[in-house]
Scaffold this motif. Structure first.
Motif: not given
Ligand SMILES: Cc1cc2nc3c(=O)[nH]c(=O)nc-3n(C[C@H](O)[C@H](O)[C@H](O)COP(=O)(O)OP(=O)(O)OC[C@H]3O[C@@H](n4cnc5c(N)ncnc54)[C@H](O)[C@@H]3O)c2cc1C
Length: 309
Positions: A2-10, A113-126
């Protein structure tokens, strides 16, 4: 595999550039932004049947890689070359508004859009909305004070050197007034950099090609913006308009809006193009690194993507 998952904030220039490069490679890229549109500080506001750029006004190009990218955008009529009044150096603007460039870059990318990340923990952005985004690698391109707040809220422990680098970064604020005029005025031609005034910049967006209506963007100087940062917006707008009364008659103004940029320009930046955290799969980039403008943000996003590839 499976492809590596990249999350970009911003979804500003840095995040979008990283996303473009990584999505072309074999990565599953998701970009989240708390704003209603892409672009961050490459911002264009629609109001009263007109438009005005209220963040970045123009940009210059110095590196070969950014030039190649911009040449393509010029060819596709997203960007055009432009000159600031009394300055010889060539600049670029977007005739549809500066957020046309990030919109162009976002094409084909998975942007939430309109998704504000408020916490990051153990490979998950909330996100504030309740959504969760899991990732293998995380890129954050928000202004650094917001990154530090996110880390604090996430109990992310930085190495001493990482703290020193991030804490050394500083931004200048900027109050921006957008004023639609009832009629055009030939005293404002091109874009003008002003000195020794509460106003540092004035331009008619109609001249940049954004709108048919004469619509000014007025930027306050760093000194004025810093000393009036927490002041009432209406009062600030009146003062800024009054301070350009030799160029604009108040009677000429049909309607106006004002915006406060708390983090406008990265005045103290870190060297290099990004910071990779030692103990987490997190890369921090944006205009806080390197040359500190639109091109700097682009180069930061490019460099992070290349480091991950
Ligand atoms: C008034 C003003 C004038 C400027 N003038 C010029 C100029 O003339 N020339 C020039 O080259 N540059 C100029 N700049 C600077 C230029 O706009 C920036 O350097 C560049 O756009 C920064 O891009 P970036 O991707 O690093 O950050 P940004 O554009 O700030 O993008 C960061 C994104 O992160 C998002 N974000 C933040 N926190 C979160 C979170 N928790 N969750 C989700 N999303 C989040 C934000 O919404 C934003 O969209 C100006 C900026 C301003 C404000």
């Amino acid at each position: 595999m499976s492809k590596q998952k990249i999350l970009i904030i911003g979804a500003g220039i840095a995040g979008l550039r990283a996303g473009q490069v990584l999505a072309q490679d074999s990565f599953a890229v998701t970009i989240v932004d708390k704003g209603r549109g892409v672009g961050g500080r490459m911002a264009t506001r629609r109001f009263a049947d007109t438009k005005a750029d209220h963040g970045a006004q123009y940009f210059s190009v110095k590196s070969a890689i950014f030039q190649e990218f911009i040449d393509d955008a010029v060819q596709k009529q997203v960007v055009k070359s432009w000159k600031v009044t009394d300055r010889t150096h060539l600049r670029y603007v977007c005739p549809d508004g500066m957020n046309a460039l990030p919109k162009f870059m976002a094409q084909g990318l998975d942007v939430k859009l309109t998704e504000k990340i408020v916490r990051i923990a153990h490979g998950i952005a909330f996100a504030e909305s309740g959504e969760q985004y899991d990732f293998d690698q995380l890129i954050i391109s928000a202004p650094i004070p917001q990154v530090l707040q996110l880390f604090e809220d996430s109990d992310i422990l930085l190495e001493e050197e990482e703290k020193n680098i991030l804490n050394s970064i500083q931004y200048d604020p900027c109050w921006a007034v957008m004023a639609k005029l009832k009629y055009s005025d030939s005293t404002i031609t091109g874009g003008r950099i002003l000195e020794n005034s509460p106003v540092s910049w004035i331009v008619d967006n109609a001249e940049k090609g954004l709108t048919e209506h004469p619509t000014l963007t007025i930027h306050a100087s760093v000194d004025y913006s810093q000393s009036h940062l927490e002041e009432n917006a209406e009062k600030v707008a009146s003062e800024l308009i009054a301070s350009v009364s030799d160029m604009v008659n108040v009677e000429q103004i049909d309607t106006y809006q004002i915006h406060r940029w708390r983090y406008a320009l990265a005045s103290k930046r870190a060297s290099g193009t990004f910071l990779q955290l030692k103990n987490y799969p997190i890369y921090i980039g944006g205009d806080a690194f390197g040359i500190g403008n639109v091109e700097g943000a682009f180069l930061s996003g490019q460099a992070i993507a290349q480091a991950i590839c």
